[in-house]
Write a protein that holds these residues in place. Structure first.
Motif, PDB file in Angstrom:
ATOM      1  N   GLU A 162       0.722  -1.449   0.139  1.00 51.00           N
ATOM      2  CA  GLU A 162      -0.109   0.113   0.050  1.00 51.00           C
ATOM      3  C   GLU A 162       0.705   1.196  -0.111  1.00 51.00           C
ATOM      4  N   GLY A 163       2.189   1.096   1.009  1.00 50.52           N
ATOM      5  CA  GLY A 163       2.463   2.362   0.865  1.00 50.52           C
ATOM      6  C   GLY A 163       4.389   2.962   0.017  1.00 50.52           C
ATOM      7  N   ARG A 164       4.170   1.739  -0.838  1.00 51.38           N
ATOM      8  CA  ARG A 164       5.713   1.684  -1.404  1.00 51.38           C
ATOM      9  C   ARG A 164       4.793   1.441  -3.714  1.00 51.38           C
ATOM     10  N   GLU A 165       5.312   1.615  -4.162  1.00 59.92           N
ATOM     11  CA  GLU A 165       5.605   1.228  -5.597  1.00 59.92           C
ATOM     12  C   GLU A 165       6.834   0.682  -6.054  1.00 59.92           C
ATOM     13  N   GLY A 166       6.750  -0.455  -6.631  1.00 64.25           N
ATOM     14  CA  GLY A 166       8.085  -1.056  -6.721  1.00 64.25           C
ATOM     15  C   GLY A 166       7.807  -2.655  -7.715  1.00 64.25           C
ATOM     16  N   PHE A 167       6.219  -3.201  -7.632  1.00 66.22           N
ATOM     17  CA  PHE A 167       6.274  -3.989  -8.742  1.00 66.22           C
ATOM     18  C   PHE A 167       5.627  -3.795 -10.370  1.00 66.22           C
ATOM     19  N   CYS A 168       6.858  -3.856 -11.434  1.00 66.61           N
ATOM     20  CA  CYS A 168       6.647  -3.519 -12.156  1.00 66.61           C
ATOM     21  C   CYS A 168       5.314  -4.031 -12.866  1.00 66.61           C
ATOM     22  N   LEU A 169       4.844  -3.283 -13.952  1.00 65.51           N
ATOM     23  CA  LEU A 169       4.069  -3.604 -14.782  1.00 65.51           C
ATOM     24  C   LEU A 169       3.858  -5.210 -15.061  1.00 65.51           C
ATOM     25  N   TYR A 170       4.513  -5.746 -15.522  1.00 65.51           N
ATOM     26  CA  TYR A 170       4.267  -7.492 -15.588  1.00 65.51           C
ATOM     27  C   TYR A 170       3.923  -8.236 -14.459  1.00 65.51           C
ATOM     28  N   HIS A 171       4.725  -7.734 -13.621  1.00 68.92           N
ATOM     29  CA  HIS A 171       4.530  -8.695 -12.507  1.00 68.92           C
ATOM     30  C   HIS A 171       3.348  -8.356 -11.467  1.00 68.92           C
ATOM     31  N   LEU A 172       3.186  -7.008 -11.751  1.00 71.36           N
ATOM     32  CA  LEU A 172       1.799  -6.658 -11.054  1.00 71.36           C
ATOM     33  C   LEU A 172       0.541  -7.606 -11.817  1.00 71.36           C
ATOM     34  N   ASP A 173       0.697  -7.159 -13.475  1.00 72.17           N
ATOM     35  CA  ASP A 173      -0.339  -7.933 -13.808  1.00 72.17           C
ATOM     36  C   ASP A 173      -0.280  -9.549 -13.658  1.00 72.17           C
ATOM     37  N   ALA A 174       0.730 -10.385 -13.357  1.00 71.89           N
ATOM     38  CA  ALA A 174       0.909 -11.594 -13.623  1.00 71.89           C
ATOM     39  C   ALA A 174      -0.069 -11.996 -12.118  1.00 71.89           C
ATOM     40  N   ALA A 175       0.397 -11.405 -10.928  1.00 69.66           N
ATOM     41  CA  ALA A 175      -0.430 -11.064  -9.260  1.00 69.66           C
ATOM     42  C   ALA A 175      -1.642 -11.176  -9.603  1.00 69.66           C
ATOM     43  N   LEU A 176      -1.993 -10.795 -10.753  1.00 67.66           N
ATOM     44  CA  LEU A 176      -2.781  -9.904 -10.622  1.00 67.66           C
ATOM     45  C   LEU A 176      -4.053 -11.504 -10.948  1.00 67.66           C
ATOM     46  N   GLN A 177      -3.428 -11.857 -12.422  1.00 64.76           N
ATOM     47  CA  GLN A 177      -3.813 -13.191 -12.479  1.00 64.76           C
ATOM     48  C   GLN A 177      -4.008 -14.432 -11.883  1.00 64.76           C
ATOM     49  N   ARG A 178      -3.649 -13.990 -11.163  1.00 71.41           N
ATOM     50  CA  ARG A 178      -3.674 -15.362  -9.933  1.00 71.41           C
ATOM     51  C   ARG A 178      -5.173 -15.546  -9.043  1.00 71.41           C
TER      52      ARG A 178
END
Length: 267
Positions: A162-178
Motif C-alpha cells: 500500500e505504501g510503496r511503488e515497486g512491482f513492474c507492470l508485468y509482474h503486477l499483472d501476473a499477480a492479478l491474474q492469480r
C-alpha cells in the motif's frame, strides 16, 4: 501463518527500495545458484551428470561464466569437461569409432533440440537450463508469497504494498491474474496506479521541456522518466553492470582473506 513463507522479507525489503521484488530476485537467484554450483557442486558427480544431461546453461546464462573471478574458473572447467566428454563420444560414435569415455547422453538432442518439445530451439535457448529453472521457480515463489500473504491480511506485507511503488507492470499483472481476491486485488491495483500516475506526470513534463519553446528550462528528475517508463512496463533493470556487486562477492573476499592469512610469511 505459522511459518514465514519464502521470499517474504526479500519482497518487503526490495519494495522499500522502490524496486520490483520479482524482477530483482529473478536476476539475483540464478547468480547465487551458479556461484554455488561452481563452488559446491563441481565435486559432486551427480551434479556434473545433471549439468551434462541438461545441456549446460543457456547462452544467456553461460555468458555470465565468462566474467566470473579467476578462482571460479576451475568449476567451469570441471562442469564443461563432463559435458564435452559426452560430445566427444557422440562424435566418435557418428564416425564409427570406439568411445573413449562412457557415453551417457545423446549430445545432439541435448544441445540443439527441444528434448521432447515440438519444435527445435535456437542458440539462445535451452528449455532445461538449470539457471533458467531457478528463475522460473523464483518468479513463481515471489508471486505466490505475495498473493498468499495479502490474502491472509498480513499487516506488514499489506503496508509494504500500500505504501510503496515497486512491482513492474508485468509482474503486477501476473499477480492479478492469480485471482488474489479482495481486498488484495485493490491493494495491488492501487500499488500500480501510484507508479503509473507518477510516471505520466513526469513523462508529460519531459515532453513539454523537450519542446523547442521550453527547451531552455532545466530538465529535472523527469529527465530519465522515459527510461523508467520502459523499465516499469518491461521489468528491465536500469542498474549499471560495471562495479555492481555480484552474487558470492562477499564469500569470495572472505575466502581470499582466509587463504592469505594461512600462507606462511616469506623469508
Amino acid at each position: 501463518m505459522s511459518q514465514t513463507p519464502a521470499f517474504y522479507f526479500d519482497i518487503i525489503e526490495i519494495l522499500a527500495q522502490g524496486r520490483c521484488p520479482a524482477c530483482e530476485l529473478v536476476r539475483q537467484k540464478p547468480l547465487h545458484y551458479i556461484d554455488h554450483a561452481l563452488y559446491g557442486l563441481v565435486t559432486d558427480p551427480q551434479a556434473q551428470n545433471l549439468f551434462a544431461e541438461t545441456g549446460g546453461y543457456c547462452r544467456r546464462h553461460a555468458a555470465l561464466l565468462l566474467n566470473i573471478p579467476w578462482g571460479s574458473a576451475l568449476g567451469v572447467a570441471i562442469l564443461y569437461n563432463r559435458l564435452i566428454e559426452d560430445v566427444s563420444d557422440g562424435l566418435r560414435a557418428d564416425l564409427g569409432e570406439q568411445a573413449v569415455y562412457a557415453k551417457r547422453v545423446d549430445w545432439r538432442r541435448i544441445l540443439f533440440s527441444a528434448r521432447g518439445h515440438d519444435k527445435k530451439t535456437g542458440r539462445e535457448d535451452n528449455p532445461d537450463c538449470l539457471a533458467c529453472r531457478v528463475e522460473r521457480e523464483t518468479e513463481q515463489g515471489v508471486l505466490q508469497t505475495l498473493i498468499d500473504t495479502l490474502r491472509a491480511g498480513d499487516p506488514r506485507m499489506s503496508e509494504a504494498v500500500e505504501g510503496r511503488e515497486g512491482f513492474c507492470l508485468y509482474h503486477l499483472d501476473a499477480a492479478l491474474q492469480r485471482n488474489p481476491g479482495e481486498p488484495a486485488a485493490v491493494r495491488l491495483r492501487r500499488h500500480g496506479l501510484r507508479r503509473a500516475e507518477k510516471l505520466l506526470a513526469e513523462l508529460k513534463e519531459f515532453m513539454r521541456k523537450s519542446d523547442y519553446r521550453f527547451s531552455k528550462e532545466t530538465m529535472g528528475a523527469e529527465g530519465d522518466s522515459w527510461m523508467r517508463a520502459v523499465a516499469w512496463v518491461t521489468g528491465v533493470s536500469l542498474e549499471k553492470e560495471e562495479g555492481a556487486s555480484q552474487a558470492g562477492d562477499l564469500k569470495r573476499r572472505m575466502r581470499a582473506q582466509s587463504s592469505s592469512a594461512e600462507e606462511p610469511p616469506s623469508t
